[in-house]
Structures are given as C-alpha cells and as structure tokens.
Design a protein around this motif. Sequence first.
Motif, PDB file in Angstrom:
ATOM      1  N   THR A   1       0.811  -1.304   0.130  1.00  0.00           N
ATOM      2  CA  THR A   1       0.158   0.095   0.122  1.00  0.00           C
ATOM      3  C   THR A   1       0.882   1.159  -0.012  1.00  0.00           C
ATOM      4  O   THR A   1       2.061   1.002   0.262  1.00  0.00           O
ATOM      5  N   TYR A   2       0.318   2.420  -0.525  1.00  0.00           N
ATOM      6  CA  TYR A   2       0.803   3.770  -0.562  1.00  0.00           C
ATOM      7  C   TYR A   2      -0.085   4.738   0.212  1.00  0.00           C
ATOM      8  O   TYR A   2      -1.066   4.354   0.403  1.00  0.00           O
ATOM      9  N   ARG A   3       0.855   5.848   0.563  1.00  0.00           N
ATOM     10  CA  ARG A   3       0.124   6.988   1.353  1.00  0.00           C
ATOM     11  C   ARG A   3       0.491   8.178   0.589  1.00  0.00           C
ATOM     12  O   ARG A   3       1.647   8.287   0.247  1.00  0.00           O
ATOM     13  N   GLY A   4      -0.578   9.144   0.579  1.00  0.00           N
ATOM     14  CA  GLY A   4      -0.207  10.341   0.079  1.00  0.00           C
ATOM     15  C   GLY A   4      -0.514  10.815  -1.255  1.00  0.00           C
ATOM     16  O   GLY A   4      -1.520   9.791  -1.832  1.00  0.00           O
TER      17      GLY A   4
ATOM     18  N   LEU B   1      10.286  14.720  -4.089  1.00  0.00           N
ATOM     19  CA  LEU B   1      10.802  14.078  -3.125  1.00  0.00           C
ATOM     20  C   LEU B   1      10.295  13.778  -1.956  1.00  0.00           C
ATOM     21  O   LEU B   1       9.873  12.651  -1.235  1.00  0.00           O
ATOM     22  N   GLU B   2       9.469  14.867  -1.343  1.00  0.00           N
ATOM     23  CA  GLU B   2       8.621  14.871  -0.312  1.00  0.00           C
ATOM     24  C   GLU B   2       7.156  14.035  -0.320  1.00  0.00           C
ATOM     25  O   GLU B   2       7.117  13.296   0.546  1.00  0.00           O
ATOM     26  N   ARG B   3       6.720  14.134  -1.751  1.00  0.00           N
ATOM     27  CA  ARG B   3       5.696  13.210  -1.881  1.00  0.00           C
ATOM     28  C   ARG B   3       6.136  11.600  -1.957  1.00  0.00           C
ATOM     29  O   ARG B   3       5.398  10.862  -1.345  1.00  0.00           O
ATOM     30  N   ALA B   4       7.271  11.437  -2.636  1.00  0.00           N
ATOM     31  CA  ALA B   4       7.884   9.869  -2.601  1.00  0.00           C
ATOM     32  C   ALA B   4       8.170   9.505  -1.147  1.00  0.00           C
ATOM     33  O   ALA B   4       7.946   8.400  -1.097  1.00  0.00           O
ATOM     34  N   ASP B   5       8.671  10.685  -0.258  1.00  0.00           N
ATOM     35  CA  ASP B   5       8.871   9.909   1.096  1.00  0.00           C
ATOM     36  C   ASP B   5       7.746   9.445   1.664  1.00  0.00           C
ATOM     37  O   ASP B   5       7.785   8.499   2.592  1.00  0.00           O
ATOM     38  N   LEU B   6       6.600  10.249   1.520  1.00  0.00           N
ATOM     39  CA  LEU B   6       5.457   9.791   2.273  1.00  0.00           C
ATOM     40  C   LEU B   6       4.909   8.766   1.545  1.00  0.00           C
ATOM     41  O   LEU B   6       4.351   7.688   2.218  1.00  0.00           O
ATOM     42  N   LEU B   7       4.945   8.440   0.225  1.00  0.00           N
ATOM     43  CA  LEU B   7       4.029   7.537  -0.344  1.00  0.00           C
ATOM     44  C   LEU B   7       4.772   6.274  -0.184  1.00  0.00           C
ATOM     45  O   LEU B   7       4.126   5.285   0.082  1.00  0.00           O
TER      46      LEU B   7
END
Length: 97
Positions: free
Chosen positions: A6-9, A78-84
């Motif tokens: 699963t992923y978030r964001g 990068l911020e989106r990927a860190d959360l995802l």
Amino acid sequence: MLDARTYRGEPVVIEVTDPFLEHNSGRYRLSVEGAARTTDAADLELHVDTLSMLYLGGWRASDLAAAGRVRATGEAALERADLLFGTRVNPWCGTFF
C-alpha cells in the motif's frame, strides 16, 4: 508487483531502468489506488535496485537523492515520494541472509 503493497499520500510517477529485465523499464504512476504504467512525465528517475530500497520502506527517496541514487524534478516530488513509500514499521529480517 508494485501493487503488492500500500501507499500513502499524493501520486508520484517514477521512471525505472532495469537492464536485466528490460520489459520492467518504464514509467509507473504510484498512488493510494495502486500502480499502473503511464506515459506521464516522471517525478523520479531511478534504477530498479533503488526502487527495491524504496519499495521495502527502509530508505527515504530524499536520502537516496542526496546519495545520487534518485533524480527528482524537485523537492516537492521527493517529499511526496517520502510519504508515498514510507512505512510505519521499518523492514527487518530476523534470519541471516
């Protein structure tokens, strides 16, 4: 295989290079809905071994970018990927391997 977790964001588009299994190379849109191939512009460019590090949740995209393993369109990507790719529990293997 990218759908097995699963992923978030917010969504992120990654461009993966896999010289061993070339049919895996390409762009993928990852989101809370899952993963799908896409022709959209990539937010991140990375090698398949780096994708493995992100996929397990043990490394942050921003750290891998600082190490030169990920190329990103900017800090927001990068911020989106860190959360995802983030996980609540760090990966751990309890056996020698």
